[in-house]
Scaffold this motif. Structure first.
Motif, short mmCIF file in Angstrom:
data_model
loop_
_atom_site.label_atom_id
_atom_site.label_comp_id
_atom_site.label_asym_id
_atom_site.label_seq_id
_atom_site.Cartn_x
_atom_site.Cartn_y
_atom_site.Cartn_z
N VAL A 44 0.83 -1.20 0.00
CA VAL A 44 0.00 0.00 0.00
C VAL A 44 0.87 1.25 0.00
O VAL A 44 0.62 2.20 -0.77
N PHE A 45 1.88 1.27 0.86
CA PHE A 45 2.71 2.47 1.03
C PHE A 45 3.58 2.75 -0.18
O PHE A 45 3.75 3.91 -0.59
N ARG A 46 4.14 1.71 -0.78
CA ARG A 46 5.13 1.89 -1.84
C ARG A 46 4.56 1.84 -3.25
O ARG A 46 5.22 2.28 -4.20
N VAL A 47 3.35 1.29 -3.40
CA VAL A 47 2.78 1.16 -4.74
C VAL A 47 1.40 1.81 -4.85
O VAL A 47 1.20 2.76 -5.61
N CYS A 48 0.43 1.30 -4.08
CA CYS A 48 -0.97 1.70 -4.28
C CYS A 48 -1.22 3.17 -3.94
O CYS A 48 -1.87 3.88 -4.72
N LEU A 49 -0.74 3.65 -2.80
CA LEU A 49 -0.98 5.04 -2.42
C LEU A 49 -0.26 6.03 -3.35
O LEU A 49 -0.84 7.04 -3.75
N PRO A 50 1.01 5.78 -3.73
CA PRO A 50 1.64 6.69 -4.71
C PRO A 50 0.88 6.76 -6.02
O PRO A 50 0.74 7.84 -6.61
N LEU A 53 -2.26 8.93 -5.54
CA LEU A 53 -1.94 10.35 -5.54
C LEU A 53 -1.60 10.85 -6.94
O LEU A 53 -1.99 11.96 -7.34
N PHE A 54 -0.88 10.02 -7.70
CA PHE A 54 -0.56 10.40 -9.09
C PHE A 54 -1.84 10.61 -9.89
O PHE A 54 -1.99 11.61 -10.60
N ILE A 55 -2.78 9.66 -9.80
CA ILE A 55 -4.02 9.75 -10.56
C ILE A 55 -4.84 10.97 -10.11
O ILE A 55 -5.43 11.68 -10.94
N VAL A 213 -4.50 0.07 -15.64
CA VAL A 213 -3.78 -0.61 -14.56
C VAL A 213 -3.58 0.33 -13.37
O VAL A 213 -3.78 -0.05 -12.21
N LEU A 214 -3.20 1.57 -13.67
CA LEU A 214 -3.01 2.56 -12.60
C LEU A 214 -4.32 2.83 -11.87
O LEU A 214 -4.33 2.95 -10.63
N GLN A 215 -5.41 2.93 -12.59
CA GLN A 215 -6.71 3.14 -11.96
C GLN A 215 -7.09 1.97 -11.06
O GLN A 215 -7.66 2.15 -9.98
N ASP A 216 -6.78 0.76 -11.49
CA ASP A 216 -7.07 -0.43 -10.68
C ASP A 216 -6.25 -0.43 -9.40
O ASP A 216 -6.75 -0.78 -8.32
N LEU A 217 -4.98 -0.06 -9.52
CA LEU A 217 -4.13 0.01 -8.32
C LEU A 217 -4.65 1.09 -7.37
O LEU A 217 -4.65 0.91 -6.14
N LYS A 218 -5.11 2.20 -7.92
CA LYS A 218 -5.68 3.26 -7.08
C LYS A 218 -6.91 2.75 -6.33
O LYS A 218 -7.08 3.02 -5.14
N PRO A 223 -9.34 0.33 0.33
CA PRO A 223 -9.87 -0.85 1.02
C PRO A 223 -8.79 -1.76 1.59
O PRO A 223 -8.93 -2.28 2.70
N LEU A 224 -7.70 -1.94 0.85
CA LEU A 224 -6.62 -2.78 1.35
C LEU A 224 -5.96 -2.15 2.58
O LEU A 224 -5.67 -2.84 3.57
#
Length: 339
Positions: A44-50, A53-55, A213-218, A223-224
């Motif tokens: 979450v900290f290193r992939v999903c949250l960044p 924020l980018f999106i 893919v970026l939208q899915d990660l966002k 929730p995670l």
């Protein structure tokens, strides 16, 4: 109307509490293991949250849409609350790992996830547009100040605060990287419009699979993060940090909105900062929302007291249901919000 306001506050905040509760139950049933919680926190900290924020920054329509007077007021008030929160944290707790967490709770609201939808509910599309513009300035500021607050009270072996280490933490933080990449993409888009007359290349249009893919990660990020925080939550921890929880929750749900929204009301009446019914929903959302979901994940990954951060997330979410309701009723009574 008062019932509708209460339902709005419940709908905005209750899903967070329920998701945390689900994570807590799954951990008690040993469905979520310590290894999963640790790996999930890093994900979450290193992939999903960044990526989230980018999106969010990438989605800003135009830099020209930014109302700078309101944004500068919000930024200035956030810095004031940051400094007052830090001073309070030093007085309240001698534990250095808790001081940064308390400071972060004072100034950092869950604006992106709770605040912006709340502003739209309170003021409609016009208020939603104001909230989105304010987010362009405040989301990066939140993350920079969060890294500073979680680094400032960490000390070297000789007991001194390492300013160079704080600067490196800010520069290397994944959330800051996500924000900066979003700003870079936004500026490139603006440059294309200014120099070429139209957007020639767009991540959304020309690299649609990657953008999906970026939208899915966002969409996974919140929730995670909440499930992981629920798995880390402990009711027994309340007794050992009751004072910190009480002070942090007071700052996030009462003092911050009192300073932030109250200051705007005064400046508007003095003619310094014109604010209307489309602006106040964004201010309530910015200063009155519970502490950000990512605050606890950041605390864990930056070696602060993540248990206190999780407690503050839960209790500020619960209390904010009442305080948001009270704030909206008060401002409607004053004629500052559309009835």
């Amino acid at each position: 109307m008062s019932v509708q306001i209460l339902v709005t506050a419940l709908n905005a905040v209750l899903p967070i509490v329920v998701m945390i509760l689900i994570g807590y139950i799954l951990r008690q049933k040993n469905f979520l293991t310590d290894a999963f919680l640790s790996a999930g926190s890093k994900l979450v900290f290193r992939v999903c949250l960044p990526v989230m924020l980018f999106i969010n920054v990438y989605g800003i329509g135009s830099v020209a849409d930014i109302r700078w007077d309101l944004c500068l007021y919000c930024l200035g008030m956030i810095v004031v609350i940051f400094l007052l929160g830090a001073a309070t944290a030093i007085v309240v707790t001698p534990v250095s790992e808790r001081r940064g967490v308390l400071t972060q709770c004072a100034f950092r609201s869950n604006y992106a996830i709770i605040g912006m939808p709340l502003a739209a509910t309170l003021g409609g599309t016009e208020a939603e547009a104001v909230a989105a513009v304010v987010a362009a300035v405040l989301v990066p500021a939140f993350n920079v100040l969060a890294v500073i607050s979680l680094s400032a009270f960490r000390k070297d072996g000789d007991g001194r605060v390492n300013v160079k280490k704080i600067a490196l933490d800010v520069a290397k933080n994944p959330l800051i990287a996500g924000v900066l990449l979003g700003i870079a993409a936004l500026l490139v888009r603006q440059w294309q419009v200014a120099q070429l007359g139209s957007v020639v290349f767009s991540l959304r249009e020309d690299l649609a699979p990657l953008f999906k893919v970026l939208q899915d990660l966002k969409s996974v990020a919140t929730p995670l993060a909440l499930l992981i925080l629920g798995g880390q939550f402990s009711f027994s921890a309340v007794r050992g940090m009751f004072r910190e929880i009480a002070v942090g929750t007071l700052w996030r749900t009462v003092l911050a909105p009192l300073l932030g929204v109250g200051g705007a009301v005064l400046l508007s009446r003095w003619g310094v900062l014109p604010c209307g019914v489309n602006d106040y929903p964004a201010l309530i959302a910015l200063f009155g929302s519970p502490v950000a979901v990512s605050s606890a994940i950041m605390a864990r990954e930056m070696h602060n007291d993540d248990q206190l951060a999780t407690q503050l997330l839960v209790w500020s979410s619960v209390v904010s249901i009442v305080t948001i309701f009270a704030a909206v009723c008060l401002m409607m009574g004053m004629g500052l919000l559309a009835v």
